[in-house]
Design an enzyme around this catalytic site. Structure first.
Site, PDB file in Angstrom:
ATOM      1  N   LYS A   1      24.920  28.208  39.818  1.00  0.00           N
ATOM      2  CA  LYS A   1      26.641  28.215  39.790  1.00  0.00           C
ATOM      3  C   LYS A   1      27.059  26.375  39.300  1.00  0.00           C
ATOM      4  O   LYS A   1      25.938  25.236  40.023  1.00  0.00           O
ATOM      5  CB  LYS A   1      27.590  28.414  41.665  1.00  0.00           C
ATOM      6  CG  LYS A   1      28.603  28.829  40.468  1.00  0.00           C
ATOM      7  CD  LYS A   1      28.518  29.774  40.094  1.00  0.00           C
ATOM      8  CE  LYS A   1      29.958  30.193  39.823  1.00  0.00           C
ATOM      9  NZ  LYS A   1      30.540  31.527  38.989  1.00  0.00           N
TER      10      LYS A   1
ATOM     11  N   GLY B   1      46.356  37.168  41.703  1.00  0.00           N
ATOM     12  CA  GLY B   1      45.900  36.088  40.692  1.00  0.00           C
ATOM     13  C   GLY B   1      45.742  37.508  38.743  1.00  0.00           C
ATOM     14  O   GLY B   1      45.064  38.424  38.824  1.00  0.00           O
ATOM     15  N   VAL B   2      46.608  36.834  37.520  1.00  0.00           N
ATOM     16  CA  VAL B   2      46.294  37.908  37.233  1.00  0.00           C
ATOM     17  C   VAL B   2      46.572  36.908  35.747  1.00  0.00           C
ATOM     18  O   VAL B   2      46.914  37.139  34.493  1.00  0.00           O
ATOM     19  CB  VAL B   2      47.471  38.766  36.534  1.00  0.00           C
ATOM     20  CG1 VAL B   2      47.782  39.692  37.920  1.00  0.00           C
ATOM     21  CG2 VAL B   2      48.413  37.813  36.599  1.00  0.00           C
ATOM     22  N   GLY B   3      44.938  35.989  35.789  1.00  0.00           N
ATOM     23  CA  GLY B   3      44.332  35.693  35.009  1.00  0.00           C
ATOM     24  C   GLY B   3      43.586  36.680  34.346  1.00  0.00           C
ATOM     25  O   GLY B   3      44.269  37.805  34.106  1.00  0.00           O
ATOM     26  N   GLN B   4      42.316  36.075  33.764  1.00  0.00           N
ATOM     27  CA  GLN B   4      41.889  37.544  32.282  1.00  0.00           C
ATOM     28  C   GLN B   4      41.695  38.349  33.294  1.00  0.00           C
ATOM     29  O   GLN B   4      41.577  39.853  32.751  1.00  0.00           O
ATOM     30  CB  GLN B   4      40.461  36.671  31.900  1.00  0.00           C
ATOM     31  CG  GLN B   4      41.176  35.491  30.956  1.00  0.00           C
ATOM     32  CD  GLN B   4      39.871  34.616  29.980  1.00  0.00           C
ATOM     33  OE1 GLN B   4      39.572  36.144  28.845  1.00  0.00           O
ATOM     34  NE2 GLN B   4      39.624  33.857  29.988  1.00  0.00           N
ATOM     35  N   VAL B   5      40.424  37.804  34.279  1.00  0.00           N
ATOM     36  CA  VAL B   5      40.145  39.264  35.117  1.00  0.00           C
ATOM     37  C   VAL B   5      40.654  39.992  35.603  1.00  0.00           C
ATOM     38  O   VAL B   5      41.258  41.691  35.667  1.00  0.00           O
ATOM     39  CB  VAL B   5      39.443  39.077  36.332  1.00  0.00           C
ATOM     40  CG1 VAL B   5      38.684  40.347  37.150  1.00  0.00           C
ATOM     41  CG2 VAL B   5      37.468  38.727  35.444  1.00  0.00           C
ATOM     42  N   GLY B   6      42.259  40.078  35.914  1.00  0.00           N
ATOM     43  CA  GLY B   6      43.223  40.686  36.798  1.00  0.00           C
ATOM     44  C   GLY B   6      44.366  41.335  36.309  1.00  0.00           C
ATOM     45  O   GLY B   6      44.600  41.948  36.515  1.00  0.00           O
TER      46      GLY B   6
END
Length: 369
Positions: A80, A180-185
């Protein structure tokens, strides 16, 4: 802080501190293990409060990547990288190209990808300096954004959890709180809504909430109130450490299954607490392995169909984790770790045998000459 003691504690092979004066780049690359293959893991850009916080984060994240690749059956190790900075104001081509040069200097021991604060465009900038990068745009021969595959893997993982708790995998009428509703969410919400789930969403970025609500029927909840929602399932899809002494007593959930990394603040303590509270926990590095599966396919030659099919296997992997957990009366995080460590140790033994055979062959050749 004793850096070497900290690195030793987590069992890392290599930690690289990167600084570029001309761009202001401050980054840390952590290679946890290359026993199964080159260390693959995203580069995260975050406004860390201190360099110590950044180091702690990259060490935990890279170790989780080792376990994620092992459990997913991939021939990859764990790594990472983190960049200290604000992605909203400090993200630029020169900085990420400088980072790419550091990645290149490692000669393939570490392969980077996108993570929090980075995206396809950033991967394209890095690609200008090194071939050891995945998630580059499809126009350049890459796999593009890995978030849809990550979200799909979380979705099938949630179905496995529901099967374990309720006896069937139907999501019709299930209440699911998504942090969390970024791209994955956001992609996850789309899958869940189609299956008839009732969603409660939150995010610290108003624009992300607005976009998600424009695409899916959901109820907005203030960020700190998400832990108190009376829902069946909690899906953390933001940053880690949110399952802790303060939040666990507030949970009414029967299942925790989401895409965020390092959800448990203290892996040993908080997994046990969840078990004592009767909450089924899907180990994060098992359920969110879809993104790694996706970019891992890019290393070998990308096929979206193969990546999605491989991500479906997360369902069966979780069912195996749950079976071990019940049989041995151990937390699910411990059960998944055993699966990962068994595969790593087998690979280590095979490598050692191979090295011993090579050594013996060279010795015979030397003594016979």
């Amino acid at each position: 802080m004793n850096v070497f003691e900290l690195v030793q504690k987590h069992g890392h092979e290599q930690v690289v501190f990167c600084y570029d004066d001309s761009t202001g780049l401050k980054a840390i690359i952590a290679i946890h293990s290359t026993i199964l293959g080159p260390a693959l893991g995203g580069v995260r850009m975050w406004k860390y409060e201190s360099e110590e916080e950044a180091l702690f984060d990259v060490l935990r994240l890279s170790k989780a990547m080792t376990y994620k690749a092992a459990v997913a059956g991939l021939n990859l190790g764990g790594g990472k990288a983190v960049i200290i900075g604000d992605p909203r104001t400090q993200r630029n081509e020169a900085l990420f190209r400088a980072f790419g040069r550091f990645v290149q200097s490692l000669g393939g021991r570490y392969i980077t990808a996108e993570d929090v604060g980075t995206d396809e465009k950033v991967m394209e900038w890095i690609y200008s300096e090194t071939k050891f990068v995945t998630g580059i745009p499809e126009s350049l021969g890459g796999s593009g954004n890995p978030a849809p595959v990550t979200a799909y893997g979380v979705y099938v993982g949630i179905k496995a959890c529901v099967k374990e708790v309720y006896g069937n995998e139907s999501l019709e009428g299930k209440k699911i709180a998504i942090q969390g509703v970024g791209q994955v969410g956001r992609f996850l919400c789309q899958h869940l809504v189609k299956d008839g789930a009732k969603l409660y969403i939150t995010d610290i970025v108003p624009e992300k909430v607005k976009l998600c609500l424009s695409e899916c029927k959901a109820e907005y909840v203030e960020p700190d109130k998400i832990y108190d929602v009376d829902a069946d399932i909690f899906a953390p899809c933001a940053l880690g450490g949110i399952i802790n002494d303060e939040t666990i007593p507030r949970f009414k959930f029967k299942i925790i299954a989401g895409g965020a990394n390092n959800q448990l603040l203290d892996e040993d303590k908080h997994d046990k607490m969840l078990m004592e509270h009767g909450i089924l926990y899907a180990p994060d590095y098992v359920i969110n392995a879809g993104g790694l599966i996706n970019v891992g396919r890019e290393v070998e030659g990308y096929s979206k169909e193969h990546a999605m099919k491989k991500a479906e296997g997360i369902y069966d992997t979780l069912m195996r984790v749950f079976e071990i957990s019940k049989k041995e009366k151990i937390p699910t995080h411990v059960a998944s770790a055993r699966i990962a460590e068994e595969r790593i140790m087998n690979a280590f033994k095979i490598r050692k045998i191979s090295l011993d055979l090579t050594k013996a062959s060279l010795e015979r050749r030397y003594h016979s000459s």
